[in-house]
Design a protein around this motif. Structure first.
Motif, short mmCIF file in Angstrom:
data_model
loop_
_atom_site.label_atom_id
_atom_site.label_comp_id
_atom_site.label_asym_id
_atom_site.label_seq_id
_atom_site.Cartn_x
_atom_site.Cartn_y
_atom_site.Cartn_z
N TYR A 188 -3.24 0.65 -3.89
CA TYR A 188 -2.78 -0.73 -3.73
C TYR A 188 -1.97 -1.04 -4.97
O TYR A 188 -2.54 -1.23 -6.06
N PHE A 211 0.84 -1.20 0.00
CA PHE A 211 0.00 0.00 0.00
C PHE A 211 0.87 1.24 0.00
O PHE A 211 1.90 1.31 0.67
N PHE A 214 -8.88 -2.36 3.81
CA PHE A 214 -7.89 -1.42 4.34
C PHE A 214 -8.60 -0.24 5.00
O PHE A 214 -8.25 0.17 6.11
#
Lengths: 178, 138
Positions: free
Chosen positions: B67, B43, B83
């Motif tokens: 990502y 990330f 996330f």
């Protein structure tokens, strides 16, 4: 300056000899847009250039300012204008239409060009300027001035360097004088 | 970008000078996004404050999450949502003022595909800006 069609080949040979690098072919569709009524305090004009020589046409937007004026400008042998350019994605025509600009006229420039590096970069293009009989029909363009092509000699400059650039362009033009 | 007509134009930075020279449009609101970039495994995060240009009045905080292994919006949706859930939970435990809002523009309306590009980023920032301007107005 203009050159009569029968002398274009001689000019090309001269330029090739001076340059030493093969010519670049030019095929540019130029669309000149003007602001519609009531758009902005002053009328404005923008040019969209589509390079048809590339495998995938590429677009550039160009803004050309008025020529430099005043006593200093009158003594210069060449025209000095501000110019700002940006490469853009191919939806640029739709973008400027959405902003309120309208097509004023369009041209097809076909010919060749050479780039010279002599301390400064000078570009010489020899093109026929063609108009389209139907909207955007670049395959059916006819010369605006049959038998005469346009020779343009240009060089980029900044506000500090333009006097030397003007001198360099003027002296280069003497090579091209018939 | 023209949000009303859903057009995204990609250009060089000189386009700003061209628009100023044309004088057909004047700048109305100008926001400055400034911050830091972080890497957390796959990330990449950009976290920054949003202030009006030439001012220090905080208009908001923007977080950009990327990502890296996947460029498809559909394929990355689940992991991005996971996330965000973890992030929201972590932030809520710190009792910080304000809350993060996730705004997802309809990229298809702009003629953009499932494959993420810099044009998608432009649409996202325009959407965020519109939200920030609306928040201040209210």
């Amino acid at each position: 300056m203009g050159v009569v069609l029968q002398h274009v080949e001689a000019l090309e040979i001269l330029l090739q000899g001076l340059c030493g690098v093969p010519k670049q072919r030019i095929r540019i569709h130029e669309l000149c847009l003007k602001s519609g009524p009531n758009l902005g305090a002053v009328a404005s004009e923008i040019r969209l250039l589509c390079d048809l020589e590339q495998p995938e046409p590429t677009w550039t937007v160009r803004h050309v300012g008025g020529p430099m004026r005043g006593a200093g400008a009158e003594q210069l042998a060449v025209l000095v204008r501000t110019m700002v350019e940006s490469k853009v994605s191919k939806n640029v025509l739709r973008f400027f239409y959405a902003l309120g600009y309208k097509l004023d006229h369009e041209l097809l420039r076909v010919g060749f060009g050479f780039h010279f590096q002599r301390g400064i970069r000078i570009t010489v293009t020899v093109t026929s300027v063609n108009k389209m009989l139907k909207l955007h029909a670049t395959d059916e363009a006819v010369p605006v001035t049959p038998g005469i092509q346009l020779v343009e000699v240009s060089a980029p400059a900044s506000s500090d360097t333009y006097p030397e650039i003007v001198a360099a362009v003027s002296s280069f033009c003497e090579y091209l004088a018939p | 970008m023209i949000r009303g007509q859903q057009i995204v134009l990609e250009s060089d930075s000189t386009i700003q000078m061209i628009m100023e020279k044309l004088q057909s449009y004047k700048s109305w609101v100008s926001l400055y996004f400034e911050g830091f970039q972080y890497q957390l495994g796959d990330f990449q995060l950009k976290m920054g404050k949003v202030v009006p240009t030439h001012s220090e009045n905080l208009r908001g905080i923007v977080m950009e999450v990327e990502y890296l292994p996947i460029s498809s919006l559909d394929k990355s949706r689940q992991i991005m949502e996971d996330f965000l859930d973890v992030w929201q939970e972590t932030v809520s435990k710190r009792s910080l003022p304000g809350h993060f809002m996730h705004i997802e523009p309809n990229f298809a309306d702009y003629g953009l595909s499932d494959h993420y590009t810099s044009q998608h980023t432009a649409v996202q920032y325009a959407t965020v800006m519109a939200q920030l301007i609306a928040t201040v107005r209210n």
